[in-house]
Design an enzyme around this catalytic site. Structure first.
Site, PDB file in Angstrom:
ATOM      1  N   SER A   1       0.838  -1.200   0.000  1.00  0.00           N
ATOM      2  CA  SER A   1       0.000   0.000   0.000  1.00  0.00           C
ATOM      3  C   SER A   1       0.869   1.243   0.000  1.00  0.00           C
ATOM      4  O   SER A   1       2.011   1.225   0.478  1.00  0.00           O
ATOM      5  CB  SER A   1      -0.896   0.006   1.247  1.00  0.00           C
ATOM      6  OG  SER A   1      -1.528   1.255   1.428  1.00  0.00           O
TER       7      SER A   1
ATOM      8  N   TYR B   1      -2.636  -1.231  10.242  1.00  0.00           N
ATOM      9  CA  TYR B   1      -2.689  -1.600   8.824  1.00  0.00           C
ATOM     10  C   TYR B   1      -1.430  -1.145   8.097  1.00  0.00           C
ATOM     11  O   TYR B   1      -0.793  -1.923   7.370  1.00  0.00           O
ATOM     12  CB  TYR B   1      -3.929  -0.977   8.191  1.00  0.00           C
ATOM     13  CG  TYR B   1      -4.016  -1.106   6.689  1.00  0.00           C
ATOM     14  CD1 TYR B   1      -4.507  -2.265   6.104  1.00  0.00           C
ATOM     15  CD2 TYR B   1      -3.637  -0.056   5.863  1.00  0.00           C
ATOM     16  CE1 TYR B   1      -4.602  -2.390   4.718  1.00  0.00           C
ATOM     17  CE2 TYR B   1      -3.722  -0.166   4.482  1.00  0.00           C
ATOM     18  CZ  TYR B   1      -4.208  -1.328   3.916  1.00  0.00           C
ATOM     19  OH  TYR B   1      -4.296  -1.434   2.549  1.00  0.00           O
TER      20      TYR B   1
END
Length: 282
Positions: free
Chosen positions: A174, A187
Site C-alpha cells: 500500500s 494496517y
C-alpha cells in the site's frame, strides 16, 4: 466532481462489492495478448476489488485462476463467471487465510485442479480505523497482522512446494507502507512488513528463477472503503491525491499483470505505485 459518489457505509467485514454505488470498474479495458497463456494463478481476496480485477485480467491473458475468499459468496460467484466468460477455468476456494492449514489446503486444491502453479498473488487484507493508538485492541491488532502478513507467509510457504523457475509472486502492499496513515497505524505497519517481505523473498528466490515483486496502490474504490470509513468520507474518497479522484481496480490490475508475466523478466524485489500521483520513496 469526478471523485464524488453517494455517501455510504457497510456494517459488514469484509465489505461487499455488489452493494457499492457505483460498483467498481473491474473489467479489463483492452484485448488480451496471451501474456499468461497456459499459466495458472492463485489470487487471495480474489472475489472483489483489486483481486477481482486481477483475476479477470489474468483470465483475459490466458490464465486459469483460483479465487481464494473468506465468505463473500455472491461476489466470488460473479468473479468466477467473469473469469469463465474470458474462456478460462475458475476455482472458488472459500476459507480464512489467517489459518495456515487453510492456506496449505488452498494451494493443494489449486494444484490438484490445474495441475501446476505459476503465479501467486497475495492480496487479501483487513483494516480498521483507530484515531488513537490506544484504541487498537489486542484482538484488532492480531486480526490485522494475521490477515495482512501472516497469510502472505502461509500462502508463500505452501506455494513454494510448487513454484518453479519462471514463476512469479506478486504481493499487494500500500501507499501507506511509504507515507504512513495516522488513522490506520496497524494496517500501515503490516503493509510496511509486506514491502520488506517482498524484498527479502526476492533475494531469497532469485537464484531459483522465481521473481517476487509488489504493488502499492493508493486510494482505490473497493469494498474496503465503505466498510472502513464514515459515509461522508466515502463520498469524497480519493480527492486528496494529485489526480483528485479514487482509482478503479482495473487501473491497478495491469500493474499486477506486468509483474506476473514475462514483460517484467528483469524485475524482482520492486514495487509499482498506482496511486494517483502521490510521490513516495521507491
Amino acid at each position: 466532481m469526478e471523485n464524488q459518489r453517494p455517501p455510504q457505509m457497510q456494517d459488514r467485514d469484509p465489505g461487499l462489492e455488489h452493494e457499492m454505488r457505483p460498483e467498481p470498474d473491474y473489467q479489463p479495458r483492452f484485448p488480451g495478448s496471451g501474456r499468461l497463456a497456459g499459466k495458472t494463478a492463485i489470487i487471495t481476496g480474489g472475489d472483489s476489488g483489486i483481486g477481482r480485477a486481477t483475476a479477470v485480467l489474468f483470465a483475459r491473458e490466458g490464465a486459469d485462476v483460483a479465487i481464494v475468499y473468506l465468505d463473500e459468496d455472491r461476489d466470488a460467484e460473479e468473479t468466477r463467471k467473469a473469469v469463465e466468460a474470458e474462456g478460462r477455468k475458475a476455482l472458488l476456494i472459500r476459507g480464512n487465510v489467517r489459518e495456515k492449514a487453510f492456506c496449505t489446503s488452498a494451494v493443494s486444491r489449486a494444484v490438484e485442479e490445474f495441475g501446476k502453479l505459476d503465479i501467486l498473488v497475495n492480496n487479501a487484507a483487513h483494516q480498521e480505523i483507530a484515531e488513537d493508538l490506544r484504541d487498537i485492541s489486542e484482538e484488532q491488532l492480531a486480526k490485522t497482522f494475521e490477515t495482512n502478513i501472516y497469510a502472505y507467509f502461509f500462502m508463500t510457504q505452501a506455494a513454494l512446494d510448487h513454484l518453479e523457475m519462471g514463476s512469479a509472486i506478486v504481493n499487494v502492499t500500500s501507499v501507506n507502507s511509504y507515507k504512513g496513515n495516522d488513522t490506520l497505524i496497524d494496517y500501515s505497519s503490516t503493509k510496511g512488513a509486506i514491502t520488506a517481505f517482498t524484498r527479502s523473498m526476492a533475494s531469497n528466490l532469485v537464484e531459483k528463477g522465481i521473481r517476487v515483486n509488489g504493488v502499492a496502490p493508493g486510494p482505490i474504490w473497493t469494498p474496503f472503503i465503505p466498510m472502513s470509513f464514515p459515509a461522508e468520507k466515502v463520498a469524497e474518497f480519493g480527492a486528496q491525491v494529485p489526480m483528485a479522484r479514487a482509482g478503479q481496480p482495473n487501473e491497478v490490475a495491469p500493474a499486477l499483470l506486468f509483474l506476473a508475466c514475462e514483460d517484467s523478466s528483469y524485475f524482482t524485489g520492486q514495487v509499482l505505485h498506482p496511486n494517483g500521483g502521490t510521490i513516495v520513496g521507491a
